[in-house]
Scaffold this motif. Structure first.
Motif, short mmCIF file in Angstrom:
data_model
loop_
_atom_site.label_atom_id
_atom_site.label_comp_id
_atom_site.label_asym_id
_atom_site.label_seq_id
_atom_site.Cartn_x
_atom_site.Cartn_y
_atom_site.Cartn_z
N ILE A 147 23.29 -13.96 16.91
CA ILE A 147 21.85 -13.73 16.91
C ILE A 147 21.38 -13.41 18.33
CG2 ILE A 147 19.59 -14.81 16.56
CD1 ILE A 147 20.83 -16.55 14.41
N ASN A 148 20.61 -12.33 18.47
CA ASN A 148 19.92 -12.05 19.73
C ASN A 148 18.70 -12.96 19.75
OD1 ASN A 148 18.24 -10.98 21.77
ND2 ASN A 148 19.19 -8.97 21.56
N THR A 149 18.82 -14.11 20.38
CA THR A 149 17.87 -15.21 20.21
C THR A 149 16.44 -14.83 20.60
OG1 THR A 149 19.73 -16.64 20.80
CG2 THR A 149 17.57 -17.66 20.59
N ARG A 150 16.28 -14.17 21.72
CA ARG A 150 14.92 -13.84 22.17
C ARG A 150 14.22 -12.89 21.21
NH1 ARG A 150 16.33 -12.38 28.42
NH2 ARG A 150 17.57 -10.81 27.34
N VAL A 151 14.94 -11.88 20.76
CA VAL A 151 14.36 -10.91 19.82
C VAL A 151 14.06 -11.58 18.49
CG1 VAL A 151 14.81 -8.78 18.54
CG2 VAL A 151 15.51 -8.96 20.94
N TRP A 152 14.99 -12.39 18.03
CA TRP A 152 14.86 -13.08 16.73
C TRP A 152 13.63 -13.99 16.71
CZ3 TRP A 152 17.02 -18.35 15.67
CH2 TRP A 152 17.00 -18.67 14.31
N LEU A 153 13.46 -14.81 17.75
CA LEU A 153 12.32 -15.73 17.77
C LEU A 153 11.00 -14.98 17.92
CD1 LEU A 153 13.64 -18.76 19.87
CD2 LEU A 153 13.47 -18.53 17.40
N ARG A 154 11.02 -13.87 18.63
CA ARG A 154 9.80 -13.06 18.72
C ARG A 154 9.45 -12.48 17.34
NH1 ARG A 154 8.44 -8.18 23.03
NH2 ARG A 154 6.49 -7.50 22.07
N GLN A 155 10.44 -11.99 16.63
CA GLN A 155 10.19 -11.47 15.28
C GLN A 155 9.65 -12.56 14.36
OE1 GLN A 155 14.15 -10.00 14.48
NE2 GLN A 155 13.55 -7.87 14.82
N LEU A 156 10.25 -13.74 14.43
CA LEU A 156 9.79 -14.85 13.58
C LEU A 156 8.36 -15.25 13.95
CD1 LEU A 156 12.98 -17.12 13.42
CD2 LEU A 156 12.08 -15.63 11.63
N SER A 157 8.04 -15.23 15.23
CA SER A 157 6.69 -15.59 15.66
C SER A 157 5.67 -14.59 15.11
CB SER A 157 6.62 -15.63 17.19
OG SER A 157 7.45 -16.64 17.71
N GLU A 158 6.01 -13.31 15.15
CA GLU A 158 5.11 -12.29 14.62
C GLU A 158 4.96 -12.43 13.11
OE1 GLU A 158 6.88 -8.69 15.97
OE2 GLU A 158 6.12 -8.89 18.03
N ARG A 159 6.07 -12.71 12.44
CA ARG A 159 6.04 -12.83 10.99
C ARG A 159 5.25 -14.06 10.55
NH1 ARG A 159 11.81 -13.36 8.95
NH2 ARG A 159 11.96 -11.46 10.21
N CYS A 160 5.43 -15.17 11.27
CA CYS A 160 4.77 -16.43 10.90
C CYS A 160 3.38 -16.57 11.51
CB CYS A 160 5.63 -17.61 11.33
SG CYS A 160 7.26 -17.69 10.57
N GLN A 161 3.04 -15.65 12.42
CA GLN A 161 1.75 -15.67 13.11
C GLN A 161 1.52 -17.00 13.83
OE1 GLN A 161 -1.12 -14.50 10.05
NE2 GLN A 161 -0.87 -12.35 10.63
N CYS A 162 2.58 -17.49 14.44
CA CYS A 162 2.51 -18.68 15.28
C CYS A 162 3.72 -18.66 16.20
CB CYS A 162 2.49 -19.96 14.43
SG CYS A 162 4.03 -20.26 13.53
N SER A 163 3.72 -19.52 17.18
CA SER A 163 4.83 -19.56 18.13
C SER A 163 6.03 -20.24 17.50
CB SER A 163 4.41 -20.32 19.40
OG SER A 163 5.50 -20.45 20.28
N VAL A 164 7.12 -19.51 17.33
CA VAL A 164 8.36 -20.07 16.79
C VAL A 164 9.36 -20.21 17.94
CG1 VAL A 164 10.31 -19.75 15.21
CG2 VAL A 164 8.00 -19.06 14.51
N THR A 165 9.82 -21.42 18.16
CA THR A 165 10.84 -21.72 19.16
C THR A 165 12.05 -22.29 18.44
OG1 THR A 165 10.09 -24.00 19.54
CG2 THR A 165 9.01 -22.24 20.82
N LEU A 166 13.07 -22.65 19.22
CA LEU A 166 14.28 -23.20 18.60
C LEU A 166 14.00 -24.49 17.84
CD1 LEU A 166 16.82 -22.57 21.50
CD2 LEU A 166 16.70 -21.37 19.31
N GLY A 167 12.95 -25.17 18.20
CA GLY A 167 12.65 -26.45 17.57
C GLY A 167 11.92 -26.36 16.25
N ASN A 168 11.40 -25.17 15.89
CA ASN A 168 10.65 -25.08 14.63
C ASN A 168 10.97 -23.80 13.84
OD1 ASN A 168 9.34 -23.34 16.41
ND2 ASN A 168 7.29 -23.78 15.62
#
Length: 482
Positions: free
Chosen positions: A8-29
């Protein structure tokens, strides 16, 4: 057991998840459905690529580098400076990047994986560090010093750390230097100790490491590249480093990024698995290099079983574009030969655009709607015991006097499976015999095809042999005893 790894390209993945969920997604959530996908796919290891503290210098260089900018613009027309970040392999400290959360978030992510029986892999970069790494101010001796004369002869080879004090950039001896990095000095025993301490820090936070360009730290390679400048390495680094980690973490896994046919040497020095570039080169060449693949698959079991097979990763071209109509057939081969199997994020969707590691935004592109379902079937197939643990026997397959097919048998004491692959653009018909087929009845076999849900037309198993017709770019598994 041969593990299945998901990169997983972690930075890209978490940014995509944040946009999809409309909230800040980090490794902890990270959302539950991502973990459901890991489990459903049968991944044994999740490799989070690029979690460590980024470099300010590397980010600045990436944003202003002409060549890199051209590669970025191939992906994204409207490029925002905030889309560009540092290289994940120019590390300033082995602490979690603030963009991704913190150490507690990483621990939560690991614990959630462990609850599903999945291990966590992270990066270790032994050859170099960023220009602004935390060790440099107090320990410039950890890095290779270049003379003013050498700097004058090759200004791009080094970094002026202090006035008239030049430090060498990290490099592969066959390519230009990585100008956002500093080369570590392995002539110095203290550098060995410092890097082993880093490994121990990492090992406390995960279950394995992928070691970047691991072959550059082999004594013979280092001495050839840097011995005349720094002095030779006093001893090999990897055996001591790996044994030190395993004294505290006996089951810790080491994967080496390896080139130049250094796989066996790195395996001998303690690596569990090493990149298999010869396999990649053979199966992605045009036309497919049958002779090289056949010869490669005849390697000794101890060597074969410790290779990491892949069709793409963050350094290689996307499989969908590189392989074209051979994608599914090559995937079946990759997943049914022995060794570790590596799947890269985006491979299942058939993405065709390469994403530079300094780019934070994944370009939008259509994905192949049939590929994810195919890969899920392939994951279930390759999870069979005969593929997870079985030995391999290459086959000599000929038709019309030519060898255009790749074939091999995987087998255990209780089961067998023949893998037959047609990489050509024409259909073929072939027949082969094997002693394990003696007495086998057609209704006692199972068949998997990359082209059809149904048993391939023209397949006959009986009288100790298999007769088979393959359409262009089709791969088939004929199995029994499971």
């Amino acid at each position: 057991m041969f593990p299945l790894v998901y990169e997983i390209n972690t930075r890209v993945w978490l940014r995509q998840l944040s946009e999809r969920c409309q909230c800040s997604v980090t490794l902890g959530n990270v959302p539950d459905n991502e973990f459901d996908f890991f489990q459903r796919s049968g991944f044994d290891i999740v490799w989070l690529m690029g979690v460590w503290q980024p470099s300010i210098y590397s980010e600045a260089i990436a944003r202003s580098h002409r060549g890199l900018r051209s590669s970025f613009l191939e992906q994204i027309d409207q490029l925002d400076p905030l889309d560009i970040v540092s290289s994940p392999y120019s590390i300033s400290d082995y602490r979690v990047s603030p963009l991704l959360g913190d150490e507690s978030g990483l621990a939560v992510f690991r614990e959630r994986l462990a609850g599903m029986g999945i291990r966590l892999m992270l990066d270790f970069v032994p050859n170099h560090m960023s220009l602004d790494n935390r060790w440099l101010p107090e320990h410039p001796e950890y890095f290779i010093t270049m003379s003013a004369e050498e700097q004058c002869a090759d200004p791009e080879s080094c970094f002026e750390y202090r006035h008239n004090h030049f430090l060498a950039h990290g490099r592969d001896p066959y390519f230009p230097p990585w100008t956002d990095t500093l080369q570590l000095n392995y002539w110095n025993y203290a550098t060995h100790e410092m890097m082993i301490e880093n490994l121990m820090t990492i090992a406390g936070q995960c279950d394995g490491v992928r070691c970047d360009v691991a072959m550059l730290i082999l004594k013979e390679v280092y001495d050839t590249t840097w011995g005349a400048v720094s002095g030779p390495m006093p001893e090999e680094f990897w055996p001591k480093a790996i044994s030190t980690v395993r004294q505290k973490y006996p089951d810790f896994l080491f994967l080496a990024e390896s080139y130049w046919n250094k796989e066996w040497i790195l395996q001998e020095q303690g690596f569990d698995f090493t990149y298999d570039k010869p396999f990649y080169d053979g199966i992605t060449s045009h036309p497919v290099s049958f002779s090289k693949l056949k010869g490669h698959l005849k390697g000794k079991w101890g060597y074969q079983s410790q290779l990491c097979r892949f069709l793409e990763n963050h350094d290689e071209e996307r499989a969908a574009r590189k392989l074209g109509p051979n994608h599914c057939a090559a995937a079946l081969v990759m997943m049914t030969v022995p060794g570790m199997h590596l799947i890269h994020q985006g491979q299942l969707e058939g993405y065709r655009l390469d994403l530079p590691v300094q780019l934070l935004r994944q370009p939008s592109e259509p994905f192949n709607s049939e590929l994810p379902a195919f890969y899920q079937k392939l994951f279930r197939l390759s999870n069979r015991e005969v593929f997870r643990r079985g030995h391999i026997e290459p086959l000599d397959l000929h038709f019309n006097g030519l060898a255009h097919c790749l074939g091999y048998r995987r087998y255990t004491d209780d089961a067998w499976a023949f893998v037959i692959v047609n990489f050509s653009s024409t259909g073929i018909e072939l027949e082969f015999a094997h002693e394990c087929l003696a007495g086998v009845e057609p209704d006692r076999t199972e068949v998997f095809s990359t082209r059809s849900e149904q048993k391939p037309v023209g397949l006959h198993v009986g009288d100790g042999c298999v007769k088979l017709k393959l359409t262009p770019h089709e791969a088939v598994v004929v199995a029994g005893g499971w």
